[in-house]
Structures are given as structure tokens and as C-alpha cells.
Design an enzyme around this catalytic site. Structure first.
Site, PDB file in Angstrom:
ATOM      1  N   SER A   1       0.808  -1.226   0.000  1.00 26.22           N
ATOM      2  CA  SER A   1       0.000   0.000   0.000  1.00 26.22           C
ATOM      3  C   SER A   1       0.838   1.272   0.000  1.00 26.22           C
ATOM      4  O   SER A   1       0.386   2.314  -0.473  1.00 26.22           O
ATOM      5  CB  SER A   1      -0.932   0.007   1.217  1.00 26.22           C
TER       6      SER A   1
ATOM      7  N   GLY B   1      -1.990  -4.320   0.803  1.00 21.09           N
ATOM      8  CA  GLY B   1      -2.129  -5.559   1.541  1.00 21.09           C
ATOM      9  C   GLY B   1      -1.234  -6.682   1.054  1.00 21.09           C
ATOM     10  O   GLY B   1      -1.267  -7.785   1.608  1.00 21.09           O
TER      11      GLY B   1
ATOM     12  N   ASN C   1       3.420  -6.138   5.526  1.00 19.50           N
ATOM     13  CA  ASN C   1       2.210  -6.912   5.827  1.00 19.50           C
ATOM     14  C   ASN C   1       2.545  -8.287   6.412  1.00 19.50           C
ATOM     15  O   ASN C   1       1.774  -8.817   7.216  1.00 19.50           O
ATOM     16  CB  ASN C   1       1.345  -7.050   4.574  1.00 19.50           C
TER      17      ASN C   1
ATOM     18  N   ASP D   1      -4.864   6.796   9.829  1.00 20.63           N
ATOM     19  CA  ASP D   1      -4.431   5.532  10.420  1.00 20.63           C
ATOM     20  C   ASP D   1      -3.006   5.593  10.951  1.00 20.63           C
ATOM     21  O   ASP D   1      -2.530   4.670  11.613  1.00 20.63           O
ATOM     22  CB  ASP D   1      -4.571   4.382   9.422  1.00 20.63           C
TER      23      ASP D   1
ATOM     24  N   HIS E   1      -0.091   5.270   6.761  1.00 17.57           N
ATOM     25  CA  HIS E   1       0.088   5.580   5.337  1.00 17.57           C
ATOM     26  C   HIS E   1       0.291   7.083   5.130  1.00 17.57           C
ATOM     27  O   HIS E   1      -0.500   7.894   5.626  1.00 17.57           O
ATOM     28  CB  HIS E   1      -1.131   5.116   4.540  1.00 17.57           C
TER      29      HIS E   1
END
Length: 207
Positions: free
Chosen positions: A33, A70, A99, A180, A183
């Protein structure tokens, strides 16, 4: 005389064309991502911004962004053969592992996957680079250290070029991160572009 000149020009074209083609760099980016412009429009992400910069400078560099939000090292490993066959890159940049770490996957499994990705790229005559990845400290210092050390170990074992984690420039700055706090946001993307511009230049010059 005219025929001789035309023949000379034709031969010269055949010689110059392959040389110029060989100078072109196609960089396949296998990322997650962080490179897939998560939460943003594709044209806002650092990869597209960097391609725009190369185009403006008339650099013979094409970025193929095969990043998926992801994505894990195992997921990329299942895709890499077809990507290498389709794009025939001269270079492969691997920005993966976050991830795997966030899901608590075994470090040895991640190392094996990264090694396989690099070896497959090298077997396809592509030079490879591996980006060092950091994960949040809540997984404990032992796992976090084993995780981050993996990238140096894999790069040394495979002779892949090791890149510093590009998000370190913006991580922890609330004005540069999405809600979040994982990112980078739109404002951060030009910073990441400039960071990767320098990093990729160093990589290309190192080859």
C-alpha cells in the site's frame, strides 16, 4: 554514391537503435500500500509523481507499478513470474514485508520469499533492489529486530541493492500521515517522490 550513403545510414540506425534501447531502464516495483497510493488517487502517489518527473526530464526510465495494497512477500512470489515475462524489466524494486510483519508471519518465511523474488528477478536478467522495512514496536523488540535485520541479511546473501526505508522521512508527522498513522497522505507524496528519485539514481549509478 547515393546507395552507399543510404546503406551506411541504414547500418548506423541498426547499430544505434539497440544501443539506445539498452540504455532504457524499466523498473518493476513490487510493493504494498505504501507504493500503491493507498487512500489516494493513483496520480497522487509517489510512483506516478516520479514517472512524471522522469518524463519532464526526458529520462529513459519507465516505472511499472505492480504494487497492491495488503500485498505480502508470498503474494508477490505467486505473481512475479508472469510480471517478469510481461514487462521484461531491467530492474526490480522490492518494497515488501510490512504486511508479513503486521500479520506476525515467521521471519524465516519472509526471508525465503524475498530471496526467491530476488533470485527470480536476477534469473530474468533484472538487477534487484530490496527496501528495508520497519514495523511498529508493539510486536516486541526481539521480533522487530529480527524482522528489520532480515533485509540486510537477504540483500547480502543475494547481492541485491539495499535501500533505506523511504517512509522514515515522513513517519510520525501527523500532518504528513493519513488518519491511520500508517500511510503517508497526499502532502507527503512529493517528499517520497524526491526521496525515491535520489535513491533510485544512486541505485542506477551503482550498477
Amino acid at each position: 554514391m547515393t546507395h552507399s550513403i543510404l546503406r551506411f545510414v541504414f547500418v548506423l540506425f541498426l547499430v544505434i537503435k539497440p544501443l539506445s534501447a539498452a540504455a532504457d531502464n524499466t523498473i518493476l516495483i513490487l510493493g504494498d500500500s505504501l507504493s500503491a497510493a493507498y487512500g489516494l488517487k493513483q496520480e497522487q502517489g509517489w510512483v506516478k509523481l516520479l514517472q512524471d518527473k522522469y518524463d519532464a526530464e526526458q529520462r529513459n526510465i519507465t516505472l511499472v507499478n505492480a504494487s497492491i495494497s495488503g500485498e505480502t512477500t508470498g503474494g508477490a512470489l505467486r505473481r512475479v513470474d508472469s510480471l517478469l515475462a510481461q514487462y521484461q524489466p531491467t530492474h526490480v524494486l522490492i518494497e515488501l514485508g510490512a504486511n508479513d510483519g503486521l500479520r506476525g508471519f515467521p521471519v524465516k518465511t519472509m526471508q525465503a520469499n524475498l530471496t526467491a523474488l530476488i533470485e527470480k528477478s536476477q534469473a530474468a536478467n533484472a538487477k534487484s533492489a530490496l527496501m528495508e522495512i520497519y514495523i511498529p514496536p508493539n510486536y516486541g523488540p526481539r521480533y522487530s529486530k529480527m524482522f528489520t535485520d532480515s533485509f540486510t541479511q537477504v540483500s547480502e546473501a543475494t547481492n541485491a541493492y539495499l535501500m533505506e526505508f523511504f517512509v522514515l522521512k515522513v513517519a510520525g508527522q501527523s500532518d504528513l500521515m493519513q488518519n491511520d498513522n500508517l500511510h503517508p497522505n497526499k502532502i507527503a507524496q512529493p517528499i517520497l517522490r524526491d526521496e525515491m528519485y535520489n535513491t533510485i539514481n544512486n541505485w542506477l549509478n551503482n550498477n
